[in-house]
Every structure is written in structure tokens, then in C-alpha cells.
Design an enzyme around this catalytic site. Structure first.
Site, mmCIF file in Angstrom:
data_model
loop_
_atom_site.group_PDB
_atom_site.id
_atom_site.type_symbol
_atom_site.label_atom_id
_atom_site.label_comp_id
_atom_site.label_asym_id
_atom_site.label_seq_id
_atom_site.Cartn_x
_atom_site.Cartn_y
_atom_site.Cartn_z
ATOM 1 N N LYS A 118 38.972 -43.049 -9.594
ATOM 2 C CA LYS A 118 38.528 -42.264 -8.446
ATOM 3 C C LYS A 118 37.039 -41.933 -8.554
ATOM 4 C CE LYS A 118 38.420 -37.936 -8.067
ATOM 5 N NZ LYS A 118 38.658 -36.479 -8.092
ATOM 6 N N ASP B 99 41.591 -39.016 -3.630
ATOM 7 C CA ASP B 99 41.887 -37.740 -4.260
ATOM 8 C C ASP B 99 43.087 -37.125 -3.546
ATOM 9 O OD1 ASP B 99 40.957 -36.855 -1.823
ATOM 10 O OD2 ASP B 99 39.396 -35.554 -2.654
#
Length: 230
Positions: free
Chosen positions: A121, A139
Site C-alpha cells: 500500500k 487502505d
């Protein structure tokens, strides 16, 4: 409504209403962004922005961070979530940037993921924001909103599965923006506990709205634009 149709509706709205979204993390260069993103894990951007000035005054570049210990870093980040672990990550990150990348933040996901505290991420955020690469960082906001809107299948139960489903139908040149659209929509409108459906401009194709909020009813027309909320 088919999934491509949902994507078309999602993209049509945001490209018109919010054409230039940006991260809410304050940064001036790739080094500052990667430090901020590491600190932002399970922490608000607002809190990260509060601690960054003092941290950067002490460690303005990878050169200073690379010779610091976790104990040196901890006092500057004690108010963020998991400060002990993040202090260790930043110390290791700075050291590796110096030893293997000449103090520069690398531009590939593979190289970025070698840095302590940098998962997929975080790497996706960096290459997307700094290098404008078609990377979709997933997220909790992106995960939640993409499922609620019906942009991804229910079988997409991991961040990687959601990432792959999102990029499948999003034009490459729009992916960096779509990442921010989903985050900001989830942060200010499609919030976790009580989504603000009454001001959401996307209820005409939102799977959550159709199933939970107004089952069997047509979406209300003429909702106010949510641009000011983002």
C-alpha cells in the site's frame, strides 16, 4: 447495473466534480512523502501533519535519518499510533536509503517494498503520488467504498484482490486520481459507521444504498454536490 457501468458513473462524476484530487499529507519531496506515509499507517493524516515539521527539522533528509536510531526518532513521533515500531521502521528506512539508494527514494514498487515499514500500500502511494504511475493503493477507505459502491465483487476479500479489481476497469491514466477519490469519499462521506447517504451524489448506482438504505425505492433526485465535503 453492470460493473463497467458502475465504473463509468463513478469516473464521470469525479472527473467533473473533483478533477484534481491530492493527498492530504503535507510533503515537499519524495523523502518527506515516504516518511509521512509510513507514519500514517492506522493514524490520521492530520496527526501526521502535526508531527512532521519537528521531525523534519531534526532529520531533514535521508542522510540525517540514516544515522539516527529508533531512540533518536521516537520523541518526535510519540503521539502517532505505534510509535515504537514506526521509529524502528524509519531508522531502518533511512539507513537503507543511504546504503542502497544513495539517499534517493526509489521509483519502483519492488524496490520500495524492500524498505522497512513499506508494504504494498505504501509503495503504491509513493509511485502514484510522486511518479504518477498507475498504482492503486488500497487502505480501509478504498476497501470499504469500493465494496459499498459495487465496484468490486464480494469475493474481493483482500486488499490485493480489491486493487486488481479496481485497476481492471479504471483507465491507467486515471488510476492515481481514482485512489484519492475513493479515499476522500470514504473519509468524508461514505464513512464507516454512518455513511452520509443524504448528501452522497452516487446513490443512483450504490449497491449499499440500494440494499440497506432504500430497498425497493428509487434514489432521491437532486442531491447536493458533495464536492465541498471532500
Amino acid at each position: 447495473m453492470t460493473r463497467p457501468e458502475r465504473f463509468r458513473r463513478f469516473l464521470d462524476y469525479f472527473t467533473t466534480a473533483f478533477p484534481e484530487p491530492k493527498t492530504e499529507l503535507a510533503y515537499r519531496n519524495p523523502y518527506e512523502l515516504i516518511v509521512a506515509v509510513v507514519l500514517s499507517a492506522q493514524c490520521t493524516d492530520k496527526r501526521v501533519n502535526q508531527v512532521m515539521p519537528a521531525l523534519l527539522e531534526q532529520f531533514p533528509t535521508a542522510a540525517e535519518l540514516g544515522v539516527a536510531t529508533a531512540d533518536d526518532i521516537f520523541p518526535f513521533i510519540r503521539s502517532v499510533s505505534y510509535p515504537n515500531n514506526k521509529a524502528k521502521h524509519l531508522a531502518g528506512l533511512g539507513k537503507l536509503l543511504l546504503e542502497e539508494f544513495e539517499g534517493e527514494v526509489p521509483s519502483t514498487i519492488e524496490e520500495l517494498q524492500r524498505l522497512p515499514g513499506v508494504g504494498r500500500k505504501t509503495a503504491n502511494v509513493v509511485v502514484s503520488v510522486i511518479y504518477n504511475q498507475p498504482a492503486m493503493a488500497v487502505d480501509t477507505h478504498v476497501f470499504r467504498v469500493s465494496h459499498r459502491l459495487g465496484l468490486v465483487p464480494k469475493t474481493a476479500t483482500t486488499p490485493l484482490a480489491v486493487e486488481r479489481a479496481l485497476v481492471k476497469y479504471t483507465p491507467q491514466e486515471v488510476i492515481p486520481k481514482a485512489h484519492h477519490w475513493l479515499i476522500l469519499h470514504g473519509r468524508y462521506i461514505c464513512v464507516a459507521r454512518t455513511p452520509k447517504c443524504s448528501i452522497c451524489p452516487l446513490t443512483d448506482f450504490c449497491a449499499y444504498y440500494a440494499k440497506v438504505v432504500a430497498p425497493g425505492l428509487a434514489p432521491a433526485a437532486g442531491k447536493p454536490s458533495a464536492k465541498s465535503q471532500l
